[in-house]
Design a protein around this motif. Structure first.
Motif, short mmCIF file in Angstrom:
data_model
loop_
_atom_site.label_atom_id
_atom_site.label_comp_id
_atom_site.label_asym_id
_atom_site.label_seq_id
_atom_site.Cartn_x
_atom_site.Cartn_y
_atom_site.Cartn_z
N PRO A 192 35.44 4.69 -72.32
CA PRO A 192 36.75 4.03 -72.23
C PRO A 192 36.77 2.61 -72.76
CG PRO A 192 36.31 5.26 -70.22
CD PRO A 192 35.04 5.30 -71.03
N ASP A 193 35.62 1.88 -72.63
CA ASP A 193 35.59 0.49 -73.07
C ASP A 193 35.00 0.32 -74.47
OD1 ASP A 193 32.99 1.16 -72.49
OD2 ASP A 193 32.59 -0.56 -71.18
N ALA A 194 34.90 1.40 -75.23
CA ALA A 194 34.35 1.30 -76.59
C ALA A 194 35.22 0.37 -77.43
CB ALA A 194 34.29 2.68 -77.23
N PRO A 195 34.62 -0.51 -78.22
CA PRO A 195 35.42 -1.47 -79.00
C PRO A 195 36.28 -0.82 -80.07
CG PRO A 195 33.09 -1.60 -79.59
CD PRO A 195 33.17 -0.74 -78.38
N ARG A 196 35.85 0.34 -80.57
CA ARG A 196 36.62 1.05 -81.60
C ARG A 196 36.94 2.45 -81.07
NH1 ARG A 196 34.81 2.19 -87.93
NH2 ARG A 196 36.82 3.06 -88.62
N TRP A 255 34.66 6.46 -89.01
CA TRP A 255 33.62 6.36 -87.99
C TRP A 255 32.51 5.40 -88.45
CZ3 TRP A 255 34.85 9.13 -83.67
CH2 TRP A 255 35.77 10.18 -83.83
N ASP A 256 32.03 4.58 -87.53
CA ASP A 256 30.82 3.81 -87.78
C ASP A 256 29.62 4.76 -87.70
OD1 ASP A 256 32.28 1.43 -87.89
OD2 ASP A 256 32.19 1.19 -85.71
#
Length: 448
Positions: A375-379, A362-363
């Motif tokens: 839904p559009d999260a880069p990771r 996790w970042d």
């Protein structure tokens, strides 16, 4: 301009793993205080206490190995977990395994199939609306949510005869049981036979009896013609055509549904409201989503796909404060996990508390960032690294039920109420059977 991170509270951790007796004492009081900071980096954590061995799997591939690929060899819940829940839930499918579990699981999966969630959704909205009308001033939202989410399950079970008083008593008695239960099975740690396990203090047993007596009273008061989930459970048949559940079985399985069906939602919503109150950018984004989609009205089931940020907030709350602090299994046969040999009878665990905050997965793992679940999260969240509803054959049958409930509650409450964190509220998570805020969660509530 980037949104500043909120780093919500977590316990101070030891510099290193404690010795055997300190391990027992710490884990009996609060499992979250057991692991040092390095626990958020390890892949495997072998633990030896007295005469027992435990292995914590803390990496997605290893979690998959235990709970998916070799799930049949790790089917049984651990002995210490069974001894902790059996006074309340008996031999319910929450703790049993084998053919008995499979028969009952098939019934519950049918009752709580995701396709039926739309039919339950009005119960979630009803409960949230009733709370919104009642909440004013200083409110312990933890206790209130426990009672109200239990009431939603009660209404699904007993549409005509389920009462708020019974639901609140069950939730309150279980909370007291959880505070007084011995979470460590000393007989197991000493290598003694299982028949010597299960000792509990008198106070814990009193609360367990109260939960079971209240459920039995609900069964006795049920209208034979009222329908609901209880009627379907009572009508379930075994393969030989006989009733699947006798009177005691019904108490066990209804207790499982009432507690498992409300605890996750109540705890996740408690932490969600606290995090929202602490983070104005999140509240602003939620309010914008609700205004666009709902325009002040209550949500209905068809609105769920259009409330992705509301769902994401609850998912992030469950990442930071997983309602179920540990998933523990007993090895049925020898195995090898990484470089560690597992013997039959050893306990193997996955701890969402560690896995959900693992520094390699996790970042900013300790920061509140709901957008990571959009839904559009880069990771994307790591598969087998995010397990708030368990996983594998024992994944929570009511996961869709709980997620819809949490989204509905937030959509109603945040359109009706404002929340603030009083100066005196300094919540700290504590893990016994679930992750609750120590001492409750008092928030200031005002109508919008």
């Amino acid at each position: 301009m980037s949104v500043p991170d909120l780093i919500p509270p977590r316990p101070a951790l030891p510099a290193r793993f404690p010795g055997p007796w300190a391990m027992i004492r710490t884990s009996a009081q609060d499992l979250l205080r057991f692991f040092p900071e390095t626990g958020f980096r390890h892949r495997l954590i072998p633990i030896r206490t007295l005469r027992q061995r435990t292995l914590v799997v803390n990496e997605p591939d290893l979690v998959r190995h235990v709970f998916i690929l070799r799930g049949a060899d790790y089917e049984a819940k651990s002995r210490h977990f069974r001894s902790a829940v059996s006074p309340v839930l008996g031999d319910s499918m929450f703790g049993n395994h084998g053919p008995l579990w499979a028969e009952r699981r098939a019934v519950v999966m049918k009752l709580l199939h995701p396709s039926r969630t739309a039919g339950f959704f009005p119960l979630f909205v009803q409960g949230a609306e009733e709370m919104a009308a009642r909440w004013r001033g200083q409110v312990d939202v933890s206790a209130e949510l426990a009672g109200t989410t239990a009431l939603a399950v009660m209404r699904a079970l007993f549409p005509r005869t389920g009462t708020e008083a019974a639901a609140r008593r069950i939730a309150s008695s279980f909370a007291e049981y959880e505070q007084s239960v011995l979470a460590v099975d000393f007989a197991h740690l000493l290598g003694l036979p299982e028949r010597l396990s299960g000792f509990q203090l008198r106070g814990a047993l009193r609360h367990a009896r109260d939960v079971r007596a209240t459920i039995a009273g609900c069964i006795a008061a049920a209208d034979p013609e009222e329908g609901g989930l209880f009627a379907e459970m009572r009508a379930a048949l075994a393969p030989d055509g006989q009733p699947l559940l006798d009177a005691e079985d019904l108490v066990n399985e209804l207790g499982m549904m009432l507690l498992a069906g409300s605890e996750t939602s109540a705890n996740a919503l408690t932490w969600s409201l606290y995090l929202i109150a602490r983070h104005p950018p999140t509240l602003e984004r939620l309010r914008a989503e609700h205004a666009e989609v709902l325009g002040g009205r209550a949500p209905d089931y068809t609105d769920l796909p259009r409330l992705p940020f509301t769902k994401a907030v609850t998912q992030e709350a469950m990442r930071l404060y997983p309602p179920v602090p540990y998933l523990s299994r007993e090895a049925a046969k020898a195995d090898r996990i990484g470089q560690v040999t597992v013997r039959a009878g050893d306990t193997v665990m996955a701890l969402p508390w560690l896995l959900h905050r693992h520094e390699q997965l996790w970042d900013a793992p300790h920061a509140f960032r709901p957008e990571r679940f959009l839904p559009d999260a880069p990771r994307k969240p790591p598969r087998f690294g995010y397990i708030p509803f368990s996983l594998g054959p024992r994944i929570c049958a009511g996961a869709a039920f709980a997620q819809a409930e949490m989204t509905a509650f937030l959509a109603v409450l945040l359109q009706r109420l404002d929340f603030a964190v009083p100066e005196t509220t300094r919540p700290m998570p504590r893990a016994r059977l679930s992750v609750r805020p120590r001492g409750g969660m008092t928030l200031s509530v005002t109508p919008r």
